[in-house]
Design an enzyme around this catalytic site. Structure first.
Site, PDB file in Angstrom:
ATOM      1  N   PHE A 233       0.838  -1.200   0.000  1.00  0.00           N
ATOM      2  CA  PHE A 233       0.000   0.000   0.000  1.00  0.00           C
ATOM      3  C   PHE A 233       0.876   1.256   0.000  1.00  0.00           C
ATOM      4  CE2 PHE A 233      -3.090  -2.971   2.350  1.00  0.00           C
ATOM      5  CZ  PHE A 233      -3.528  -3.497   1.135  1.00  0.00           C
ATOM      6  N   LYS A 234       2.175   1.061  -0.124  1.00  0.00           N
ATOM      7  CA  LYS A 234       3.129   2.191  -0.131  1.00  0.00           C
ATOM      8  C   LYS A 234       2.710   3.261   0.870  1.00  0.00           C
ATOM      9  CE  LYS A 234       5.091   1.388  -4.661  1.00  0.00           C
ATOM     10  NZ  LYS A 234       4.150   0.358  -5.166  1.00  0.00           N
TER      11      LYS A 234
ATOM     12  N   ALA B  42       2.427   6.062   3.421  1.00  0.00           N
ATOM     13  CA  ALA B  42       3.240   7.289   3.492  1.00  0.00           C
ATOM     14  C   ALA B  42       2.461   8.385   4.204  1.00  0.00           C
ATOM     15  CB  ALA B  42       3.626   7.740   2.089  1.00  0.00           C
ATOM     16  N   ASP B  43       2.091   8.128   5.442  1.00  0.00           N
ATOM     17  CA  ASP B  43       1.249   9.105   6.146  1.00  0.00           C
ATOM     18  C   ASP B  43       1.863   9.422   7.509  1.00  0.00           C
ATOM     19  OD1 ASP B  43      -1.112  10.626   6.893  1.00  0.00           O
ATOM     20  OD2 ASP B  43      -2.193   9.418   5.397  1.00  0.00           O
TER      21      ASP B  43
ATOM     22  N   PRO C 193       2.431   9.015  11.523  1.00  0.00           N
ATOM     23  CA  PRO C 193       2.581   7.737  12.229  1.00  0.00           C
ATOM     24  C   PRO C 193       1.262   7.082  12.624  1.00  0.00           C
ATOM     25  CG  PRO C 193       4.254   9.274  12.968  1.00  0.00           C
ATOM     26  CD  PRO C 193       3.356  10.053  12.059  1.00  0.00           C
TER      27      PRO C 193
ATOM     28  N   GLY D 121      10.886  -4.004 -11.535  1.00  0.00           N
ATOM     29  CA  GLY D 121      11.345  -3.335 -12.765  1.00  0.00           C
ATOM     30  C   GLY D 121      11.866  -4.301 -13.804  1.00  0.00           C
TER      31      GLY D 121
ATOM     32  N   ARG E 113       3.553  -7.653 -14.714  1.00  0.00           N
ATOM     33  CA  ARG E 113       2.970  -7.969 -16.029  1.00  0.00           C
ATOM     34  C   ARG E 113       3.585  -9.193 -16.695  1.00  0.00           C
ATOM     35  NH1 ARG E 113       3.544  -1.801 -17.784  1.00  0.00           N
ATOM     36  NH2 ARG E 113       5.042  -1.973 -16.075  1.00  0.00           N
TER      37      ARG E 113
END
Ligand code: O7M
Length: 222
Positions: free
Chosen positions: A70-71, A73-74, A76, A177, A200
């Site tokens: 969910f990456k 990045a908020d 704590p 990648g 993919r």
């Protein structure tokens, strides 16, 4: 879903993490089932969670190590709430960003209660060089300090993987990648990645099992 993927600590047998980003939910279920036992973890990201609902994590987690990408990045507190929801559905690993700061990453590690936290350092796409590359070394050091299990670093730039490997010691490096983004699995592993993250090239393959086998063979022959 049947298979031999393990929950808990990621065991690197095949050195492949499958990114199940298919938004056709029946295709996603099919690919996950086919790949069980052929990859080391299933990575679930927003496309599938938004298409299938968050309980897809639980469904896969019945027989797999599920890495919730969910990456995060908020602040704590919000990070903690997200991690708790992912763990409640059976996630074994979660992924957060470093740019929100060390307290935010530490909140993920604390809330994870032993589940594995991976921290994004430099992103694999061209835009990853604009901002993330400039701070990737700091992000990698932060990940180690905060007690993360590992980092995410780009298979599209093996020379960067080498540098980041030098900073994280024996923490895991998962490397996206390869395939669609142009990186080569063997190059990434040779440069220090523990496993490649493949989307993919697996979930769009006419035969995902054959595709996984080919990637594993390429890694073994490196
Ligand atoms: O193989 P692909 O290109 O179809 O998919 C790659 C997957 O890896 C996809 O789920 C991306 O969101 C993810 N990813 C990157 O491609 N690049 C990054 O820098 C970071 C990630 C990632 O997994 O971050 C945790």
């Amino acid at each position: 879903m049947s298979g031999t993927l393990r929950r808990g600590v990621m065991r690197l047998q095949h050195r492949i993490v499958a990114a199940i980003d298919a938004t056709d939910v029946s295709r996603a279920r099919f690919v996950a089932k086919v790949l069980a036992g052929r990859v080391d973890a299933l990575k679930v990201n927003w496309p599938l969670v938004l298409a299938a609902g968050p309980d897809i994590v639980r469904e896969f987690a019945d027989s797999a190590y599920v890495l919730c990408d969910f990456k995060i990045a908020d602040i704590p507190n919000t990070n903690r709430l997200i991690v708790e929801q992912a763990l409640a559905r059976g996630a074994s690993g979660i992924i957060c960003h470093a740019f929100a700061g060390e307290d935010s990453v530490r909140a993920c590690v604390e809330a994870a209660q032993g589940a594995e936290v991976f921290v994004v350092t430099e992103m694999s796409h061209p835009g990853g060089q604009e901002f993330t590359a400039k701070h990737a070394e700091e992000f990698a050091r932060l990940a180690v300090r905060a007690g993360a299990a590992g980092i995410i670093a780009p298979a599209t730039r093996p020379e960067r993987l080498r540098i980041l490997r030098g900073l994280v010691g024996d923490r895991l490096i998962l490397s996206p990648g390869v395939g669609a983004q142009g990186g080569k699995p063997a190059d990434a592993i040779r440069a220090g990645a523990d496993a490649v993250i493949v989307g993919r090239a697996l979930y769009e393959a006419s035969d995902p099992a054959v595709a996984a086998k080919a990637i594993a063979a390429e890694i073994q022959a490196r």
